[in-house]
Write a protein that holds these residues in place. Structure first.
Motif, PDB file in Angstrom:
ATOM      1  N   LYS A 240     -67.970 -55.030  36.754  1.00  0.00           N
ATOM      2  CA  LYS A 240     -67.472 -56.167  35.967  1.00  0.00           C
ATOM      3  C   LYS A 240     -67.034 -55.775  34.560  1.00  0.00           C
ATOM      4  CE  LYS A 240     -70.554 -59.284  38.432  1.00  0.00           C
ATOM      5  NZ  LYS A 240     -71.736 -60.118  38.379  1.00  0.00           N
ATOM      6  N   ILE A 241     -67.314 -54.529  34.174  1.00  0.00           N
ATOM      7  CA  ILE A 241     -66.966 -54.089  32.826  1.00  0.00           C
ATOM      8  C   ILE A 241     -65.495 -53.672  32.802  1.00  0.00           C
ATOM      9  CG2 ILE A 241     -67.434 -52.383  31.023  1.00  0.00           C
ATOM     10  CD1 ILE A 241     -70.295 -52.178  32.146  1.00  0.00           C
ATOM     11  N   PRO A 242     -64.694 -54.253  31.908  1.00  0.00           N
ATOM     12  CA  PRO A 242     -63.286 -53.853  31.821  1.00  0.00           C
ATOM     13  C   PRO A 242     -63.145 -52.343  31.599  1.00  0.00           C
ATOM     14  CG  PRO A 242     -63.655 -55.843  30.556  1.00  0.00           C
ATOM     15  CD  PRO A 242     -65.016 -55.343  30.974  1.00  0.00           C
ATOM     16  N   LEU A 243     -62.130 -51.790  32.193  1.00  0.00           N
ATOM     17  CA  LEU A 243     -61.902 -50.351  32.194  1.00  0.00           C
ATOM     18  C   LEU A 243     -61.918 -49.749  30.788  1.00  0.00           C
ATOM     19  CD1 LEU A 243     -61.315 -48.251  34.430  1.00  0.00           C
ATOM     20  CD2 LEU A 243     -58.903 -48.523  33.911  1.00  0.00           C
ATOM     21  N   GLN A 244     -61.276 -50.419  29.820  1.00  0.00           N
ATOM     22  CA  GLN A 244     -61.200 -49.846  28.479  1.00  0.00           C
ATOM     23  C   GLN A 244     -62.569 -49.756  27.813  1.00  0.00           C
ATOM     24  OE1 GLN A 244     -59.908 -52.896  29.191  1.00  0.00           O
ATOM     25  NE2 GLN A 244     -60.064 -54.290  27.462  1.00  0.00           N
ATOM     26  N   TYR A 245     -63.455 -50.721  28.056  1.00  0.00           N
ATOM     27  CA  TYR A 245     -64.798 -50.675  27.473  1.00  0.00           C
ATOM     28  C   TYR A 245     -65.633 -49.589  28.135  1.00  0.00           C
ATOM     29  CZ  TYR A 245     -63.558 -55.443  25.950  1.00  0.00           C
ATOM     30  OH  TYR A 245     -62.940 -56.540  25.421  1.00  0.00           O
ATOM     31  N   LEU A 246     -65.527 -49.513  29.449  1.00  0.00           N
ATOM     32  CA  LEU A 246     -66.299 -48.530  30.198  1.00  0.00           C
ATOM     33  C   LEU A 246     -65.859 -47.111  29.834  1.00  0.00           C
ATOM     34  CD1 LEU A 246     -68.521 -48.202  32.281  1.00  0.00           C
ATOM     35  CD2 LEU A 246     -66.808 -48.428  34.077  1.00  0.00           C
ATOM     36  N   ALA A 247     -64.567 -46.894  29.738  1.00  0.00           N
ATOM     37  CA  ALA A 247     -64.051 -45.573  29.365  1.00  0.00           C
ATOM     38  C   ALA A 247     -64.531 -45.191  27.966  1.00  0.00           C
ATOM     39  CB  ALA A 247     -62.524 -45.570  29.421  1.00  0.00           C
ATOM     40  N   SER A 248     -64.465 -46.128  27.036  1.00  0.00           N
ATOM     41  CA  SER A 248     -64.922 -45.870  25.671  1.00  0.00           C
ATOM     42  C   SER A 248     -66.408 -45.531  25.661  1.00  0.00           C
ATOM     43  CB  SER A 248     -64.643 -47.089  24.790  1.00  0.00           C
ATOM     44  OG  SER A 248     -65.135 -46.893  23.490  1.00  0.00           O
ATOM     45  N   TYR A 249     -67.197 -46.281  26.402  1.00  0.00           N
ATOM     46  CA  TYR A 249     -68.641 -46.044  26.488  1.00  0.00           C
ATOM     47  C   TYR A 249     -68.937 -44.651  27.051  1.00  0.00           C
ATOM     48  CZ  TYR A 249     -73.486 -46.509  28.006  1.00  0.00           C
ATOM     49  OH  TYR A 249     -74.826 -46.289  28.207  1.00  0.00           O
ATOM     50  N   LEU A 250     -68.162 -44.232  28.040  1.00  0.00           N
ATOM     51  CA  LEU A 250     -68.369 -42.926  28.669  1.00  0.00           C
ATOM     52  C   LEU A 250     -67.739 -41.784  27.864  1.00  0.00           C
ATOM     53  CD1 LEU A 250     -67.726 -43.954  32.384  1.00  0.00           C
ATOM     54  CD2 LEU A 250     -69.934 -43.359  31.342  1.00  0.00           C
ATOM     55  N   GLY A 251     -66.974 -42.132  26.832  1.00  0.00           N
ATOM     56  CA  GLY A 251     -66.369 -41.118  25.977  1.00  0.00           C
ATOM     57  C   GLY A 251     -65.173 -40.429  26.605  1.00  0.00           C
ATOM     58  N   ILE A 252     -64.423 -41.167  27.437  1.00  0.00           N
ATOM     59  CA  ILE A 252     -63.255 -40.598  28.121  1.00  0.00           C
ATOM     60  C   ILE A 252     -62.087 -41.574  28.045  1.00  0.00           C
ATOM     61  CG2 ILE A 252     -64.609 -39.164  29.702  1.00  0.00           C
ATOM     62  CD1 ILE A 252     -64.295 -41.324  31.847  1.00  0.00           C
ATOM     63  N   SER A 253     -60.921 -41.105  28.481  1.00  0.00           N
ATOM     64  CA  SER A 253     -59.753 -41.984  28.501  1.00  0.00           C
ATOM     65  C   SER A 253     -59.812 -42.891  29.737  1.00  0.00           C
ATOM     66  CB  SER A 253     -58.467 -41.153  28.542  1.00  0.00           C
ATOM     67  OG  SER A 253     -58.361 -40.494  29.797  1.00  0.00           O
ATOM     68  N   GLN A 254     -59.068 -43.978  29.695  1.00  0.00           N
ATOM     69  CA  GLN A 254     -58.996 -44.877  30.850  1.00  0.00           C
ATOM     70  C   GLN A 254     -58.408 -44.153  32.054  1.00  0.00           C
ATOM     71  OE1 GLN A 254     -57.439 -48.868  30.169  1.00  0.00           O
ATOM     72  NE2 GLN A 254     -57.832 -48.619  27.975  1.00  0.00           N
ATOM     73  N   ARG A 255     -57.466 -43.285  31.798  1.00  0.00           N
ATOM     74  CA  ARG A 255     -56.832 -42.532  32.883  1.00  0.00           C
ATOM     75  C   ARG A 255     -57.857 -41.634  33.593  1.00  0.00           C
ATOM     76  NH1 ARG A 255     -51.266 -39.305  31.804  1.00  0.00           N
ATOM     77  NH2 ARG A 255     -50.627 -39.180  33.961  1.00  0.00           N
ATOM     78  N   HIS A 256     -58.681 -40.950  32.788  1.00  0.00           N
ATOM     79  CA  HIS A 256     -59.723 -40.085  33.358  1.00  0.00           C
ATOM     80  C   HIS A 256     -60.726 -40.920  34.159  1.00  0.00           C
ATOM     81  CE1 HIS A 256     -62.726 -36.554  32.526  1.00  0.00           C
ATOM     82  NE2 HIS A 256     -62.576 -36.789  33.794  1.00  0.00           N
ATOM     83  N   LEU A 257     -61.089 -42.069  33.629  1.00  0.00           N
ATOM     84  CA  LEU A 257     -62.014 -42.945  34.347  1.00  0.00           C
ATOM     85  C   LEU A 257     -61.415 -43.406  35.672  1.00  0.00           C
ATOM     86  CD1 LEU A 257     -64.644 -44.518  34.610  1.00  0.00           C
ATOM     87  CD2 LEU A 257     -63.648 -46.308  33.168  1.00  0.00           C
ATOM     88  N   SER A 258     -60.141 -43.718  35.682  1.00  0.00           N
ATOM     89  CA  SER A 258     -59.475 -44.126  36.932  1.00  0.00           C
ATOM     90  C   SER A 258     -59.566 -43.021  37.980  1.00  0.00           C
ATOM     91  CB  SER A 258     -58.015 -44.472  36.679  1.00  0.00           C
ATOM     92  OG  SER A 258     -57.918 -45.621  35.888  1.00  0.00           O
ATOM     93  N   ARG A 259     -59.367 -41.774  37.550  1.00  0.00           N
ATOM     94  CA  ARG A 259     -59.482 -40.644  38.488  1.00  0.00           C
ATOM     95  C   ARG A 259     -60.902 -40.522  39.034  1.00  0.00           C
ATOM     96  NH1 ARG A 259     -55.974 -37.916  34.737  1.00  0.00           N
ATOM     97  NH2 ARG A 259     -57.758 -36.885  33.782  1.00  0.00           N
ATOM     98  N   ILE A 260     -61.888 -40.682  38.153  1.00  0.00           N
ATOM     99  CA  ILE A 260     -63.293 -40.587  38.591  1.00  0.00           C
ATOM    100  C   ILE A 260     -63.605 -41.697  39.574  1.00  0.00           C
ATOM    101  CG2 ILE A 260     -65.692 -40.848  37.827  1.00  0.00           C
ATOM    102  CD1 ILE A 260     -64.824 -39.461  35.192  1.00  0.00           C
ATOM    103  N   ARG A 261     -63.153 -42.908  39.285  1.00  0.00           N
ATOM    104  CA  ARG A 261     -63.413 -44.030  40.197  1.00  0.00           C
ATOM    105  C   ARG A 261     -62.786 -43.804  41.563  1.00  0.00           C
ATOM    106  NH1 ARG A 261     -63.005 -49.794  37.021  1.00  0.00           N
ATOM    107  NH2 ARG A 261     -65.258 -50.003  36.826  1.00  0.00           N
ATOM    108  N   LYS A 262     -61.606 -43.202  41.576  1.00  0.00           N
ATOM    109  CA  LYS A 262     -60.960 -42.909  42.870  1.00  0.00           C
ATOM    110  C   LYS A 262     -61.792 -41.942  43.700  1.00  0.00           C
ATOM    111  CE  LYS A 262     -56.210 -43.821  41.569  1.00  0.00           C
ATOM    112  NZ  LYS A 262     -54.918 -43.244  41.196  1.00  0.00           N
TER     113      LYS A 262
END
Length: 192
Positions: free
Chosen positions: A166-188
């Motif tokens: 439920k956490i928007p991608l931009q908040y989650l990426a910021s929390y994890l210290g990565i870009s949204q693009r990198h987070l998208s790859r990890i989620r895939k």
């Protein structure tokens, strides 16, 4: 029923008596925050502590590049406040905002301080909470410096699977210290 979660949380420390917990519960007020509502904004002084019943909140600050940096996400069954502002009575440098609809039980600082003045068990409880917060902060620093992004995401998914989605991608990426693009790859990687 709302107080049951708080009671269990407080009992888990094995510090407070049932009467002391009852006294605390009597001082709580119930509040609902809609998604994007603020618990506190930068420049305000924090005068309350909240127990998160449902939902999640993010703590963030504005960088010198005018970016929102999410450094903490608070999930249900946790105490939450703008800690340094609460302790010092100085304006906070952080913002705490509801990520989803969030239900809180809130106690004002002045009422909580009366409990602390009247009973040494509350002083010991505060010491224990402060120690736990320090340990969590240290763990977070080590995690950011030692673990890769996939491991940080895996740990978060393991501990809070229903809320992470439920956490928007931009908040989650910021929390994890990565870009949204990198987070998208990890989620895939995790969706296969």
């Amino acid at each position: 029923m709302k107080n049951d979660n708080v009671r269990k949380f407080l009992q888990s420390f094995n510090i407070l008596t049932d009467i002391e917990i009852d006294d605390f519960l009597q001082l709580l007020s119930y509040k609902i925050f809609k998604k994007a509502d603020y618990y506190i904004k930068e420049g305000e002084t924090c005068k309350q502590i909240a127990f998160v019943l449902t939902g999640s909140l993010r703590s963030y600050y504005i960088s010198d590049k005018d970016e929102q940096i999410t450094y903490c996400i608070t999930f249900p069954n946790s105490l939450m406040t703008a800690y340094s502002s609460f302790l010092t009575a100085q304006p906070t440098m952080e913002n705490i905002q509801a990520i989803t609809k969030t239900e809180l039980l809130i106690i004002p600082k002045d009422k909580f301080e009366k409990l602390v003045q009247q009973n040494p068990n509350w002083v010991y409880f505060l010491k224990t909470i402060a120690e736990q917060q320090y340990i969590e902060l240290e763990k977070r620093i080590f995690q950011l410096q030692k673990s890769d992004a996939s491991k940080r995401y895996t740990d978060l998914m393991k501990n809070q699977p229903e809320y992470v989605q439920k956490i928007p991608l931009q908040y989650l990426a910021s929390y994890l210290g990565i870009s949204q693009r990198h987070l998208s790859r990890i989620r895939k990687e995790f969706s296969f």
